[in-house]
Design a protein around this motif. Sequence first.
Motif, PDB file in Angstrom:
ATOM      1  N   UNK A 118       0.858  -1.193   0.000  1.00  0.00           N
ATOM      2  CA  UNK A 118       0.000   0.000   0.000  1.00  0.00           C
ATOM      3  C   UNK A 118       0.889   1.236   0.000  1.00  0.00           C
ATOM      4  N   UNK A 119       0.408   2.297  -0.637  1.00  0.00           N
ATOM      5  CA  UNK A 119       1.210   3.505  -0.798  1.00  0.00           C
ATOM      6  C   UNK A 119       0.381   4.730  -0.442  1.00  0.00           C
ATOM      7  N   UNK A 120       0.944   5.587   0.397  1.00  0.00           N
ATOM      8  CA  UNK A 120       0.397   6.909   0.682  1.00  0.00           C
ATOM      9  C   UNK A 120       1.418   7.927   0.181  1.00  0.00           C
ATOM     10  N   UNK A 121       1.049   8.717  -0.801  1.00  0.00           N
ATOM     11  CA  UNK A 121       1.990   9.656  -1.413  1.00  0.00           C
ATOM     12  C   UNK A 121       1.392  11.058  -1.430  1.00  0.00           C
ATOM     13  N   UNK A 122       2.156  12.089  -1.022  1.00  0.00           N
ATOM     14  CA  UNK A 122       1.672  13.464  -1.173  1.00  0.00           C
ATOM     15  C   UNK A 122       1.357  13.755  -2.638  1.00  0.00           C
ATOM     16  N   UNK A 123       0.304  14.539  -2.866  1.00  0.00           N
ATOM     17  CA  UNK A 123      -0.094  14.850  -4.240  1.00  0.00           C
ATOM     18  C   UNK A 123       1.036  15.502  -5.013  1.00  0.00           C
ATOM     19  N   UNK A 124       1.845  16.289  -4.337  1.00  0.00           N
ATOM     20  CA  UNK A 124       2.923  17.005  -5.012  1.00  0.00           C
ATOM     21  C   UNK A 124       4.274  16.315  -4.844  1.00  0.00           C
ATOM     22  N   UNK A 125       4.273  15.044  -4.503  1.00  0.00           N
ATOM     23  CA  UNK A 125       5.541  14.335  -4.275  1.00  0.00           C
ATOM     24  C   UNK A 125       6.418  14.390  -5.515  1.00  0.00           C
ATOM     25  N   UNK A 126       7.665  14.751  -5.315  1.00  0.00           N
ATOM     26  CA  UNK A 126       8.633  14.828  -6.393  1.00  0.00           C
ATOM     27  C   UNK A 126       9.987  14.439  -5.822  1.00  0.00           C
ATOM     28  N   UNK A 127      10.426  13.225  -6.114  1.00  0.00           N
ATOM     29  CA  UNK A 127      11.672  12.719  -5.554  1.00  0.00           C
ATOM     30  C   UNK A 127      11.621  12.693  -4.026  1.00  0.00           C
ATOM     31  N   UNK A 128      10.465  12.317  -3.493  1.00  0.00           N
ATOM     32  CA  UNK A 128      10.244  12.314  -2.043  1.00  0.00           C
ATOM     33  C   UNK A 128      10.883  11.093  -1.401  1.00  0.00           C
ATOM     34  N   UNK A 129      11.316  11.221  -0.132  1.00  0.00           N
ATOM     35  CA  UNK A 129      11.834  10.048   0.588  1.00  0.00           C
ATOM     36  C   UNK A 129      10.744   9.007   0.773  1.00  0.00           C
ATOM     37  N   UNK A 130      11.180   7.755   0.903  1.00  0.00           N
ATOM     38  CA  UNK A 130      10.254   6.623   0.982  1.00  0.00           C
ATOM     39  C   UNK A 130      10.466   5.910   2.314  1.00  0.00           C
ATOM     40  N   UNK A 131       9.362   5.640   3.010  1.00  0.00           N
ATOM     41  CA  UNK A 131       9.368   4.992   4.320  1.00  0.00           C
ATOM     42  C   UNK A 131       8.600   3.687   4.186  1.00  0.00           C
ATOM     43  N   UNK A 132       9.268   2.559   4.374  1.00  0.00           N
ATOM     44  CA  UNK A 132       8.661   1.242   4.172  1.00  0.00           C
ATOM     45  C   UNK A 132       8.423   0.588   5.526  1.00  0.00           C
ATOM     46  N   UNK A 133       7.151   0.300   5.830  1.00  0.00           N
ATOM     47  CA  UNK A 133       6.780  -0.267   7.123  1.00  0.00           C
ATOM     48  C   UNK A 133       6.597  -1.778   7.021  1.00  0.00           C
ATOM     49  N   UNK A 134       7.246  -2.501   7.967  1.00  0.00           N
ATOM     50  CA  UNK A 134       7.152  -3.957   8.063  1.00  0.00           C
ATOM     51  C   UNK A 134       6.463  -4.290   9.383  1.00  0.00           C
ATOM     52  N   UNK A 135       5.270  -4.853   9.310  1.00  0.00           N
ATOM     53  CA  UNK A 135       4.475  -5.058  10.515  1.00  0.00           C
ATOM     54  C   UNK A 135       5.060  -6.137  11.406  1.00  0.00           C
ATOM     55  N   UNK A 136       4.713  -6.094  12.687  1.00  0.00           N
ATOM     56  CA  UNK A 136       5.113  -7.104  13.654  1.00  0.00           C
ATOM     57  C   UNK A 136       4.088  -8.220  13.752  1.00  0.00           C
ATOM     58  N   UNK A 137       4.296  -9.084  14.747  1.00  0.00           N
ATOM     59  CA  UNK A 137       3.400 -10.219  14.950  1.00  0.00           C
ATOM     60  C   UNK A 137       4.127 -11.539  15.056  1.00  0.00           C
ATOM     61  N   UNK A 138       5.363 -11.536  15.581  1.00  0.00           N
ATOM     62  CA  UNK A 138       6.137 -12.754  15.811  1.00  0.00           C
ATOM     63  C   UNK A 138       6.392 -13.547  14.533  1.00  0.00           C
ATOM     64  N   UNK A 139       6.384 -12.872  13.375  1.00  0.00           N
ATOM     65  CA  UNK A 139       6.544 -13.511  12.061  1.00  0.00           C
ATOM     66  C   UNK A 139       5.431 -14.506  11.760  1.00  0.00           C
TER      67      UNK A 139
END
Length: 554
Positions: A118-139
């Motif tokens: 899933x991706x949430x991106x600012x409407x005006x994103x231009x070469x924006x930094x990317x933050x990738x979330x990995x959920x928990x749950x004991x694998x």
Amino acid sequence: MTWKLDTPALRAGALACLLAGSTACAQTGADDGAPVVEAPAGPIAGQAADGLRIFKGIPYARPPIGDARWTPPQPMEPWQGTLQAHDYGPSCVQRVRETTSIYASDITPVSEDCLSLNIWAPEDADNAPVFVWIHGGALSAGSTREPLYDGARLAQDGIIVVSINYRLGVLGYMAHPELSAESPDGVSGNYGLLDQIQALRWIQDNIGAFGGDAGNVTIAGESAGGLSVMYLMAAPAARGLFSRAIAQSAYMISTPELKRPVHGAFAAEAVGTYIANQLGAANIAELRAMDAQAVVDGALAAGYLTSGTIDGHVLPRQLVETFDRGEQADVPIIAGFNQGEIRTLTALAPAVPDSAEAYESRIRELHGDMAEDFLQLYPGDDLQESIYETTRDALYSWTAERLVRSQEALGQPGYLYMFDHGYPAADERGLHAFHAAELPYMFGNTRRTPPYWPPLPDTPEEAAYADAMTGYWSSFARTGEPVADGAAAWPNYGQTRAYMHFAETPQAGENVLPGMYEFVEELVCRRRVAGGQGWHWNVGLASPPVPARQPDCG
């Protein structure tokens, strides 16, 4: 509309579009006014809200079903038509049951066809930094469908937020001799980790179409997500796919090896053989023919404990060894732990003994020449608290400090924290700063907590606290330095062993939990060198006799 790959995820997107009753959707594959991105993977239609473009349920790999069960993820071919990315994809198969756990939320439906992001991106994103979330749950549990992980608030700080699903439990991590024989590399297991790597590759190839900078990717995760961050830092195949890391409540525990028993754990292939026998399967073909939910439930009933595998290829060696040798990813890091981690993980803590005298006697019996140092750190005057802190430090506190020390040894800045923030609904239940308590603040989702989570106060002070934490995290993703407007400066660990104390307000401090790191490091070293013992929650009253001092442990 036609689809090049006929998968449940793509069919669900098309069906949702048609059920919405939009003629334009049926004809062109896009709702009127919906943002459409022309990505290398294919056209993707999302939704617009609050200055963001939001895309959910994008498949990043072929479904690992049928003969593809227990194989590395395979890239998707570009699809034809426009993918309707309006809803989260299914969660990966896991045990789903009613519970009043504070972590429980509705993550249904579940499916083996679950490799989506899933991706949430600012409407005006231009070469924006990317933050990738990995959920928990004991694998073995968890999903990007959990409302707590909604990335909108973080994205409003000018970064692109991506959350990923990955295979879980026995379907994601089981090793087996037949599976190793199938592999050109002679290995098996770690399929969930390989999914995460494939998701990062998809991001490298496609995030530019959303306005993201593929050269500025931060991986982040909490609990098993933090463990996954460490796996990714150690995995050669993930090198170059990210440039920063955040590990929240990670645990650098001993890990089974593929073919031989080590550190008190069975060989991973032997565990897979045992699980297959318990499920009544004569071979992998029979296991692949079984219902996925039956495999997961049967493996759990047989005692399967999900873990990565040290196979010499995907994970070359024990994490502690990788970081000792400086072979991990050479990136800046934020790492930290929560003061009350074990208050909601009480199964990891032994029972409180009848008296302080009984406690101290047992500690001296088990810990030998380390007993007095142990009792200085974890005295008998508050037995429950000392027991909680013992397990917390062995799993989380030591790991966090070890991570920042290791990265700074490579010349990278390391930022350490302790989350120690309480609020009435949690503190009144004895859950001060419990495991994952930082997540609503860090995501800015104080109103999106699970049903049984102690509700956060709706006050300006709590809102300001959340703004500070989202600011630190988004700033780190942007520049590699955690900075929040109007909040305390966060120094890197450095020579003063600096850390951020997230208490009533964020305040910088020095030398968190004096003596803790040196004690746990010595204990882990003795166990590593002596062999036969793992290093995880088998500490304190639950410890086997501690090995004698080892020459290689300082």
